[in-house]
Each structure stands twice: as structure tokens, then as C-alpha cells.
Enzyme design. Structure first.
Site, PDB file in Angstrom:
ATOM      1  N   HIS A 112       0.841  -1.206   0.000  1.00  0.00           N
ATOM      2  CA  HIS A 112       0.000   0.000   0.000  1.00  0.00           C
ATOM      3  C   HIS A 112       0.877   1.257   0.000  1.00  0.00           C
ATOM      4  O   HIS A 112       0.615   2.206  -0.735  1.00  0.00           O
ATOM      5  CB  HIS A 112      -0.893   0.042   1.255  1.00  0.00           C
ATOM      6  CG  HIS A 112      -1.938  -1.036   1.335  1.00  0.00           C
ATOM      7  ND1 HIS A 112      -2.136  -1.792   2.458  1.00  0.00           N
ATOM      8  CD2 HIS A 112      -2.858  -1.463   0.444  1.00  0.00           C
ATOM      9  CE1 HIS A 112      -3.140  -2.640   2.258  1.00  0.00           C
ATOM     10  NE2 HIS A 112      -3.590  -2.471   1.041  1.00  0.00           N
ATOM     11  N   LYS A 127     -17.704  -5.983   7.805  1.00  0.00           N
ATOM     12  CA  LYS A 127     -16.462  -6.691   8.170  1.00  0.00           C
ATOM     13  C   LYS A 127     -16.144  -6.453   9.628  1.00  0.00           C
ATOM     14  O   LYS A 127     -16.439  -5.385  10.157  1.00  0.00           O
ATOM     15  CB  LYS A 127     -15.292  -6.152   7.330  1.00  0.00           C
ATOM     16  CG  LYS A 127     -15.243  -6.675   5.914  1.00  0.00           C
ATOM     17  CD  LYS A 127     -13.895  -6.305   5.289  1.00  0.00           C
ATOM     18  CE  LYS A 127     -13.832  -6.669   3.815  1.00  0.00           C
ATOM     19  NZ  LYS A 127     -12.614  -6.160   3.172  1.00  0.00           N
ATOM     20  N   ARG A 141      -2.447  -6.403  -8.203  1.00  0.00           N
ATOM     21  CA  ARG A 141      -1.407  -7.411  -7.992  1.00  0.00           C
ATOM     22  C   ARG A 141      -1.574  -8.592  -8.932  1.00  0.00           C
ATOM     23  O   ARG A 141      -0.643  -9.057  -9.548  1.00  0.00           O
ATOM     24  CB  ARG A 141      -1.460  -7.938  -6.545  1.00  0.00           C
ATOM     25  CG  ARG A 141      -0.997  -6.970  -5.504  1.00  0.00           C
ATOM     26  CD  ARG A 141      -1.503  -7.345  -4.140  1.00  0.00           C
ATOM     27  NE  ARG A 141      -2.953  -7.275  -4.102  1.00  0.00           N
ATOM     28  CZ  ARG A 141      -3.689  -7.476  -3.032  1.00  0.00           C
ATOM     29  NH1 ARG A 141      -3.116  -7.824  -1.901  1.00  0.00           N
ATOM     30  NH2 ARG A 141      -4.993  -7.369  -3.083  1.00  0.00           N
ATOM     31  N   SER A 167      -2.964  -7.471   3.252  1.00  0.00           N
ATOM     32  CA  SER A 167      -3.260  -7.255   4.671  1.00  0.00           C
ATOM     33  C   SER A 167      -3.632  -8.573   5.338  1.00  0.00           C
ATOM     34  O   SER A 167      -3.246  -8.828   6.482  1.00  0.00           O
ATOM     35  CB  SER A 167      -4.417  -6.265   4.828  1.00  0.00           C
ATOM     36  OG  SER A 167      -4.081  -5.018   4.297  1.00  0.00           O
TER      37      SER A 167
HETATM   38  P1  ADP Z   1      -9.843  -3.588  -0.197  1.00  0.00           P
HETATM   39  O1  ADP Z   1      -9.950  -2.117  -0.425  1.00  0.00           O
HETATM   40  O2  ADP Z   1     -10.234  -4.378  -1.426  1.00  0.00           O
HETATM   41  O3  ADP Z   1     -10.424  -4.071   1.091  1.00  0.00           O
HETATM   42  P2  ADP Z   1      -7.049  -3.345   0.605  1.00  0.00           P
HETATM   43  O4  ADP Z   1      -7.326  -2.327   1.630  1.00  0.00           O
HETATM   44  O5  ADP Z   1      -6.209  -4.485   1.034  1.00  0.00           O
HETATM   45  O6  ADP Z   1      -8.306  -3.951  -0.104  1.00  0.00           O
HETATM   46  O7  ADP Z   1      -6.316  -2.673  -0.618  1.00  0.00           O
HETATM   47  C1  ADP Z   1      -6.602  -1.408  -1.130  1.00  0.00           C
HETATM   48  C2  ADP Z   1      -6.030  -1.301  -2.534  1.00  0.00           C
HETATM   49  O8  ADP Z   1      -4.636  -1.564  -2.509  1.00  0.00           O
HETATM   50  C3  ADP Z   1      -6.588  -2.283  -3.555  1.00  0.00           C
HETATM   51  O9  ADP Z   1      -6.635  -1.635  -4.819  1.00  0.00           O
HETATM   52  C4  ADP Z   1      -5.584  -3.394  -3.579  1.00  0.00           C
HETATM   53  O10 ADP Z   1      -5.594  -4.095  -4.813  1.00  0.00           O
HETATM   54  C5  ADP Z   1      -4.312  -2.609  -3.413  1.00  0.00           C
HETATM   55  N1  ADP Z   1      -3.234  -3.404  -2.830  1.00  0.00           N
HETATM   56  C6  ADP Z   1      -3.302  -4.210  -1.764  1.00  0.00           C
HETATM   57  N2  ADP Z   1      -2.107  -4.795  -1.502  1.00  0.00           N
HETATM   58  C7  ADP Z   1      -1.263  -4.332  -2.473  1.00  0.00           C
HETATM   59  C8  ADP Z   1       0.115  -4.584  -2.790  1.00  0.00           C
HETATM   60  N3  ADP Z   1       0.852  -5.450  -2.081  1.00  0.00           N
HETATM   61  N4  ADP Z   1       0.643  -3.946  -3.841  1.00  0.00           N
HETATM   62  C9  ADP Z   1      -0.114  -3.097  -4.581  1.00  0.00           C
HETATM   63  N5  ADP Z   1      -1.411  -2.833  -4.353  1.00  0.00           N
HETATM   64  C10 ADP Z   1      -1.987  -3.438  -3.311  1.00  0.00           C
END
Ligand code: ADP
Length: 164
Positions: free
Chosen positions: A17, A41, A90, A129
Site C-alpha cells: 500500500h 467486516k 497485484r 493485509s
Molecule cells: P480492499 O480495499 O479491497 O479491502 P485493501 O485495503 O487491502 O483492499 O487494498 C486497497 C487497494 O490496494 C486495492 O486496490 C488493492 O488491490 C491494493 N493493494 C493491496 N495490496 C497491495 C500490494 N501489495 N501492492 C499493490 N497494491 C496493493
């Protein structure tokens, strides 16, 4: 002024992130990292904890702000005069979900909010995460997976620490 929002759960924020935040922030005047309050959630960290943790992690990036929102992203974007939502990609499975969400947001916002995708950097393509939560739950080494200030929060949450 070119503003963008990077919405997500960030439960917790990972180095993947943070990489997206740095790269997106380099392309906009202001980037708002927006933590989604999702009543469906049961998160590990509260929205407030996540906002505080992310604020600490991005404190050296001057054009990044952290906020929380609930409801439709496009409503948040419109209320803050933001036309771009940033998401990271990803895997192919990310793509399927992200494409649908982007199209949904395009319809809901009547074309007012565009989604920009950034490919994850190679070293973070495997990082999520949920993987971090799983490793921490079993008291594994999460250093390097999340920013240092978040490592200590995970140690506190799962009541462990590691030798230097
Ligand atoms: P969500 O919003 O779907 O619950 P997350 O908070 O985990 O998911 O992720 C927010 C955004 O960051 C999403 O677009 C996800 O694809 C992206 N993301 C998560 N992990 C990574 C990573 N390791 N590298 C690049 N982008 C990521």
C-alpha cells in the site's frame, strides 16, 4: 489542483500500500488515503486506529492526507471535489474485482470519477493485509511487510515481540 483518493480497508497498511501511495502521490497535487468503514467486516484495527497508523506511516510525504469514509466512494469523491480514484493491481483475481468496481463507480458517478490503476511493484505483488494478519496471528516475522510503526502495533495486538 489535481486531487486523487486511494480508498481501501488497509487493515493494516502494508509496504505494498505504501508503495502505491508514494507512486500515486508523485503524480497528483494531493492524495487522500481514505479508510473505508465497512460495517459488514469485523476488522483487526478500528477505523480510528487505522487512520492514526497510516497518518504516522505517511508523515514524511507532504501531499498525502488520511481520512475515513463510509458509503459510496463516489459520494465521498464528489463531496471533496476529487475526480480520480487510485487502486493497486497485484493479480488477475484483483483485476476481475477491480474492473467491476471501476465500472460500477463509473456508472454511479455518471463518468465524474475515473479509476487509475497502478501495477504493484514486483517485490510487493504477494503482499496483502490478510497475509500480514495471518503471519502476526501466529507470531511470525512481519518486519519488512508493514512500516516499522505498524510492526509495533501488530506486536501489541497479538501480544508478542521478536528478538532483534
Ligand atoms: P480492499 O480495499 O479491497 O479491502 P485493501 O485495503 O487491502 O483492499 O487494498 C486497497 C487497494 O490496494 C486495492 O486496490 C488493492 O488491490 C491494493 N493493494 C493491496 N495490496 C497491495 C500490494 N501489495 N501492492 C499493490 N497494491 C496493493
Amino acid at each position: 489542483m489535481r486531487k486523487a483518493v486511494y480508498p481501501g480497508s488497509f487493515d493494516p497498511l502494508t509496504m505494498g500500500h505504501l508503495d502505491i501511495i508514494k507512486r500515486a502521490a508523485a503524480n497528483f497535487d494531493e492524495l487522500i488515503v481514505a479508510v473505508l468503514h465497512n460495517p459488514d467486516k469485523s476488522p483487526l484495527f478500528s477505523v480510528e486506529e487505522r487512520v492514526n497508523m497510516i497518518t504516522e506511516a505517511v508523515k514524511d510525504i507532504p501531499n498525502v492526507r488520511v481520512d475515513a469514509f463510509s458509503g459510496f466512494l463516489v459520494d465521498y469523491a464528489k463531496a471533496h471535489d476529487i475526480q480520480v480514484s487510485v487502486r493497486g493491481l497485484r493479480t488477475v483475481s484483483d483485476f476481475e474485482y477491480e474492473l467491476q468496481t471501476a465500472q460500477f463507480n463509473q456508472i454511479l458517478s455518471q463518468g465524474q470519477v475515473e479509476t487509475y490503476f497502478l501495477a504493484s511493484s514486483q517485490e510487493y505483488g504477494h503482499l496483502s493485509s490478510s497475509a500480514v494478519r495471518q503471519v502476526a496471528k501466529f507470531h511470525g516475522d512481519i518486519r519488512g511487510m508493514v512500516p516499522d510503526c505498524i510492526v509495533s502495533k501488530l506486536f501489541e495486538k497479538y501480544q508478542y515481540k521478536l528478538e532483534e
